[in-house]
Scaffold this active site. Structure first.
Site, PDB file in Angstrom:
ATOM      1  N   ASN A  15       0.865  -1.194   0.000  1.00 28.56           N
ATOM      2  CA  ASN A  15       0.000   0.000   0.000  1.00 28.56           C
ATOM      3  C   ASN A  15       0.897   1.237   0.000  1.00 28.56           C
ATOM      4  OD1 ASN A  15      -1.856   2.017   0.473  1.00 28.56           O
ATOM      5  ND2 ASN A  15      -2.179   1.472   2.634  1.00 28.56           N
ATOM      6  N   LYS A  17       0.078   4.279  -0.202  1.00 27.26           N
ATOM      7  CA  LYS A  17      -0.570   5.451   0.401  1.00 27.26           C
ATOM      8  C   LYS A  17      -0.413   6.670  -0.518  1.00 27.26           C
ATOM      9  CE  LYS A  17       0.476   3.470   4.866  1.00 27.26           C
ATOM     10  NZ  LYS A  17       0.198   3.595   6.278  1.00 27.26           N
ATOM     11  N   HIS A 100      -9.550   0.982   5.143  1.00 20.11           N
ATOM     12  CA  HIS A 100      -8.223   1.163   5.751  1.00 20.11           C
ATOM     13  C   HIS A 100      -8.359   2.134   6.932  1.00 20.11           C
ATOM     14  CE1 HIS A 100      -4.077   2.428   6.320  1.00 20.11           C
ATOM     15  NE2 HIS A 100      -3.726   1.308   5.710  1.00 20.11           N
ATOM     16  N   GLU A 102      -6.703   4.557   7.889  1.00 20.54           N
ATOM     17  CA  GLU A 102      -6.547   5.986   7.569  1.00 20.54           C
ATOM     18  C   GLU A 102      -7.823   6.536   6.934  1.00 20.54           C
ATOM     19  OE1 GLU A 102      -2.839   5.460   5.503  1.00 20.54           O
ATOM     20  OE2 GLU A 102      -1.947   4.908   7.425  1.00 20.54           O
ATOM     21  N   GLU A 172      -5.514  -5.056  10.677  1.00 17.02           N
ATOM     22  CA  GLU A 172      -4.494  -4.025  10.859  1.00 17.02           C
ATOM     23  C   GLU A 172      -4.762  -3.285  12.166  1.00 17.02           C
ATOM     24  OE1 GLU A 172      -2.496  -2.868   6.939  1.00 17.02           O
ATOM     25  OE2 GLU A 172      -4.211  -1.564   7.206  1.00 17.02           O
ATOM     26  N   GLY A 178       2.346   2.064  10.744  1.00 15.16           N
ATOM     27  CA  GLY A 178       3.293   3.168  10.596  1.00 15.16           C
ATOM     28  C   GLY A 178       3.998   3.555  11.877  1.00 15.16           C
ATOM     29  N   SER A 218       3.408  -2.344  10.326  1.00 11.93           N
ATOM     30  CA  SER A 218       4.862  -2.335  10.518  1.00 11.93           C
ATOM     31  C   SER A 218       5.525  -3.668  10.143  1.00 11.93           C
ATOM     32  CB  SER A 218       5.208  -1.923  11.950  1.00 11.93           C
ATOM     33  OG  SER A 218       4.766  -0.596  12.186  1.00 11.93           O
TER      34      SER A 218
HETATM   35  C1  PEP Z   1      -0.756   0.060   5.911  1.00 11.35           C
HETATM   36  O1  PEP Z   1      -0.723   1.177   5.454  1.00 11.35           O
HETATM   37  O2  PEP Z   1      -1.704  -0.691   5.613  1.00 11.35           O
HETATM   38  C2  PEP Z   1       0.308  -0.377   6.816  1.00 11.35           C
HETATM   39  C3  PEP Z   1       0.211  -1.541   7.386  1.00 11.35           C
HETATM   40  O3  PEP Z   1       1.358   0.498   7.000  1.00 11.35           O
HETATM   41  P1  PEP Z   1       2.795   0.164   7.698  1.00 11.35           P
HETATM   42  O4  PEP Z   1       3.268  -1.147   7.093  1.00 11.35           O
HETATM   43  O5  PEP Z   1       3.654   1.304   7.349  1.00 11.35           O
HETATM   44  O6  PEP Z   1       2.551   0.011   9.160  1.00 11.35           O
END
Ligand code: PEP
Length: 256
Positions: A15, A17, A100, A102, A172, A178, A218
């Site tokens: 992803n 973003k 998601h 976000e 998630e 992040g 992460s």
């Molecule tokens: C994501 O954006 O779905 C995500 C898991 O980000 P990160 O791997 O940076 O934590």
């Protein structure tokens, strides 16, 4: 529930973003195509909308799939700034992220938005990757499982086992996205078990056994294999580490 992990194909989605222009995205995608060793996992990248066409060109002829990061549920109309599922399909997407964290926390998507988005993705013949996950406050209050169950229920409610055939779910935890703070393999596996059991009670054992459940938060090359070792962890949704070909390829190769 019997372990059917071996029958589910591992899925890894990068992803991106709000990163990468068309030119930068095409270069990143080309580097991933060049470095990807053949394997059993299904690999996809989710660029921003403006880079979809350039990335579609860069991955053409490879095994890498294209994913949308979000969608609006109406197919077309006076919805300034929105992009529909048929548009994403026409741009070459076969998967679309919905819900998601976000989108939920920055843009205010609620469970009803996520349900409509998932349905529009299914109607357009693509696979919705429904993201669910609890905040740190909810986990600390002992509500994590209920929060995730409710997000899932709100999304799959009213959809039949047949309609849900293309579904994928991504767990998630918001506190792991992040932040560099990854769920332990045991924590991830425990929630993935809850998600699979919820799918069984909401939509039937066929849906539960077939649906890939991805972990996101992460993920890096050095923790991917341990997280994937969970019997109910069928793939990874990767944010930050998908923005460089070498780190994303490490994760893809850890997925086999
Ligand atoms: C994501 O954006 O779905 C995500 C898991 O980000 P990160 O791997 O940076 O934590």
């Amino acid at each position: 529930m019997p372990d059917r992990k071996s029958t589910r194909r591992t899925v890894v989605i990068g992803n991106w973003k709000m990163h990468q222009t068309g030119a930068g995205g095409a270069a990143l995608a080309a580097a991933i195509v060049a470095g990807l060793r053949p394997g059993r996992a299904e690999i996809a990248v989710a660029p921003p909308f403006t880079a979809l066409t350039a990335v579609a060109d860069a991955i053409r002829g490879s095994s890498i799939a294209l994913a949308g990061q979000d969608v609006f549920h109406e197919p077309e109309g006076a919805f300034t700034g929105a992009v529909s599922a048929p548009m994403l399909a026409a741009a070459g997407c076969s998967l679309v992220l919905v819900g998601h964290s976000e989108r939920r926390h920055v843009f205010g998507d609620d469970d009803e938005d996520v349900r409509r988005k998932a349905r529009s993705v299914l109607d357009a013949g693509m696979r919705p990757v429904v993201c669910v996950g609890e905040t740190l406050e909810q986990r600390d209050a002992g509500q994590a499982e209920n929060v995730v169950r409710e997000q899932l229920e709100a999304t799959v409610h009213g959809l039949s086992d047949a309609e849900l055939a293309p579904l994928a779910v991504a767990y998630e935890p918001v506190w792991a996205i992040g932040t560099g703070r990854t769920a332990t393999p045991d924590t991830a596996e425990a929630m993935h078990r809850v998600i699979r059991a919820s799918l069984a009670s909401l939509a039937g054992s066929g849906t539960a056994e077939r649906t890939p459940i991805l972990y996101g938060g992460s993920v890096k090359g050095d923790n991917a294999a341990a997280i994937l070792s969970g019997a109910n962890v069928d793939g990874l949704l990767v944010g930050g580490a998908s923005l460089r070909a070498d780190s994303f390829l490490d994760i893809c190769h850890a997925a086999g």
